[in-house]
Design an enzyme around this catalytic site. Structure first.
Site, PDB file in Angstrom:
ATOM      1  N   ASP A  63       0.758  -1.198  -0.058  1.00 35.23           N
ATOM      2  CA  ASP A  63       0.049  -0.063   0.010  1.00 35.23           C
ATOM      3  C   ASP A  63       0.749   1.188   0.065  1.00 35.23           C
ATOM      4  OD1 ASP A  63      -2.017   1.836   0.238  1.00 35.23           O
ATOM      5  OD2 ASP A  63      -2.380   1.221   2.408  1.00 35.23           O
TER       6      ASP A  63
ATOM      7  N   GLU B  59      -3.015  10.701   0.278  1.00 34.95           N
ATOM      8  CA  GLU B  59      -4.253   9.675   0.130  1.00 34.95           C
ATOM      9  C   GLU B  59      -4.490   8.916   1.442  1.00 34.95           C
ATOM     10  OE1 GLU B  59      -6.592   6.438  -0.263  1.00 34.95           O
ATOM     11  OE2 GLU B  59      -4.648   6.201   0.702  1.00 34.95           O
ATOM     12  N   GLU B  60      -3.491   8.891   2.204  1.00 33.97           N
ATOM     13  CA  GLU B  60      -3.799   8.151   3.682  1.00 33.97           C
ATOM     14  C   GLU B  60      -4.590   8.969   4.537  1.00 33.97           C
ATOM     15  OE1 GLU B  60      -3.974   5.016   3.985  1.00 33.97           O
ATOM     16  OE2 GLU B  60      -2.227   4.192   2.780  1.00 33.97           O
TER      17      GLU B  60
HETATM   18 ZN   LIG Z   1      -3.447   2.976  -0.204  1.00 36.39          ZN
END
Ligand SMILES: [Zn+2]
Length: 409
Positions: free
Chosen positions: A127, A161-162
């Site tokens: 991720d 994004e996180e």
């Molecule tokens: Zn991700």
């Protein structure tokens, strides 16, 4: 089984792909580490130059967060990498990923370990530095397709994004409006299962101020912010289940100090997940009622910050069309394609809200993301790159039809 030369080329890329992911994983790029993110962006810029695309590094907007004193503050975010090729082609694909991870500079998880059996543990390997490598390799392979001129593409890799993509969302939405299909490189489950429909998500901060007083001498003059916040928190927590599959998670509470002081400040941070877009209005009005009730208590002020950042992503006919296409590519490559609904959300939600049909788990197979046990199944690097390269090839050659944009179920 396809015998396209660029697919055989991908089969030879296992070692360079894996080496690249391990190098990227050793660069700390936690969402709050701006220096690390700038370094990551520059490393990715060099890597994406090999696609022959035009590469730019863009600034993100600052993000507002409520600090521990209950005061909203603007914080800087890392840069966005944009790569584009054949902007004038009739058909455009948007490929998205994120370079940030949940592991900051202060995390103990900074390096990779070979777990054996084709699994490697490391920060962001799955991720989604592995996913970025899948995207890059698929694009390099697609550039060898005889039909490449029929398709233009743009890559957006953000750095927030996180933490909700608040600083990069405008780039995602602008590009989503111009593209025909979105491909996002979040990881799939270890067995390859992808995410179908996704819930929507919102983050909120409730700040309650009361009045400080000596707990012994003048307790009656104090207005205890923690007590008022607690009443509100119980009401907010009870909203879970108020609509089908709606959940509220009280994530964090701050407030108070010395035990002989009536506390004048208390802060609660919570996350909400919703299944349907309409649930947003229901939830907002329910929370506003709770905030109003807290405000109406004499001597207290209650203020709500935040909101919904990612609307729900329903299974629309055009998303179904994309999954059918993915299944067709998967069966040519002997890769079984399954998908299921999830409560998690990602930038695929934002792209869908802007009307762009997109599959958002085209990255590597792996597990334990957001923990120090995160690992990648290394065989999935070439496997998933072939899948994406074949989708692009079929769309470019006209063998696969494009879905209709902007449909709603
Ligand atoms: Zn991700």
């Amino acid at each position: 089984m396809s015998h396209l030369p660029f697919l055989s080329w991908i089969d030879e890329q296992h070692i360079p792909m894996l080496d690249g992911v391990l190098q990227w994983s050793h660069i700390n790029s936690g969402s709050g580490n701006i220096t690390g993110l700038e370094r990551m962006a520059s490393v990715l810029k060099d890597a994406f130059l090999s696609t022959g695309g035009e590469v730019e590094i863009l600034l993100s907007s600052p993000m507002e967060i409520v600090n521990e004193l209950g005061v909203p503050q603007r914080v800087s975010l890392g840069p966005v990498l944009r790569v584009s090729k054949r902007r004038n082609a009739n058909r455009q694909i948007l490929l998205c990923g994120h370079m940030d991870t949940v592991f900051g500079n202060d995390s103990a998880f900074q390096s990779c370990t070979d777990l054996g059996d084709g699994m490697i543990q490391g920060p962001g390997v799955t991720d989604m530095k592995g996913g970025i490598m899948v995207m890059l390799t698929a694009l390099k392979a697609f550039e060898m397709s005889p039909h490449k001129d029929q398709l233009g593409w743009e890559v957006l890799i953000n750095a927030d994004e996180e933490i909700g993509s608040f600083g990069s969302r405008h780039y995602l939405i602008d590009s989503a409006k111009k593209a025909d299909i979105g491909l996002v490189y979040e990881p799939s489950l270890p067995d390859g299962t992808l995410a179908g429909p996704r819930k929507g998500s919102g983050n909120f901060t409730l700040v309650i101020t009361g009045r400080a007083a000596h707990a012994g001498r003048e307790h009656h003059l104090g207005r205890n912010a923690i007590a008022a916040l607690s009443r509100a928190v119980i009401a907010i927590d009870a909203l879970t289940g108020g609509r089908p599959e709606l959940t509220v998670n009280i994530g964090r509470i701050d407030g108070g100090g010395a035990l002989n002081v009536v506390p004048d400040l208390a802060i609660c941070r919570f996350n909400v997940r919703i299944k349907e877009t309409e649930d947003q209005t229901w939830l907002l009005s329910a929370i506003e009622n709770i905030v109003e009730r807290a405000n109406s208590e004499e001597g207290y002020t209650a203020k709500l910050h935040g909101g919904f950042s990612r609307p729900p992503k329903p299974m629309t006919p055009s998303l179904q069309h994309l999954f059918d296409l993915l299944q067709a590519c998967g069966s040519e490559l002997n890769i079984p394609i399954h998908y299921k609904p999830t409560g998690g959300c990602c930038d695929g939600n934002n792209l869908a809200a802007a009307g762009l049909p997109n599959i958002d788990t085209l990255g590597v197979r792996g597990a334990n993301i957001h923990s120090d046990k995160e690992f990648i199944i290394t065989d999935s690097l070439t496997e998933r790159a072939k899948l994406s390269a074949l989708i692009l090839h079929k769309l470019a050659s006209g063998e696969a039809a494009f879905p209709i944009k902007g449909d709603r179920q």
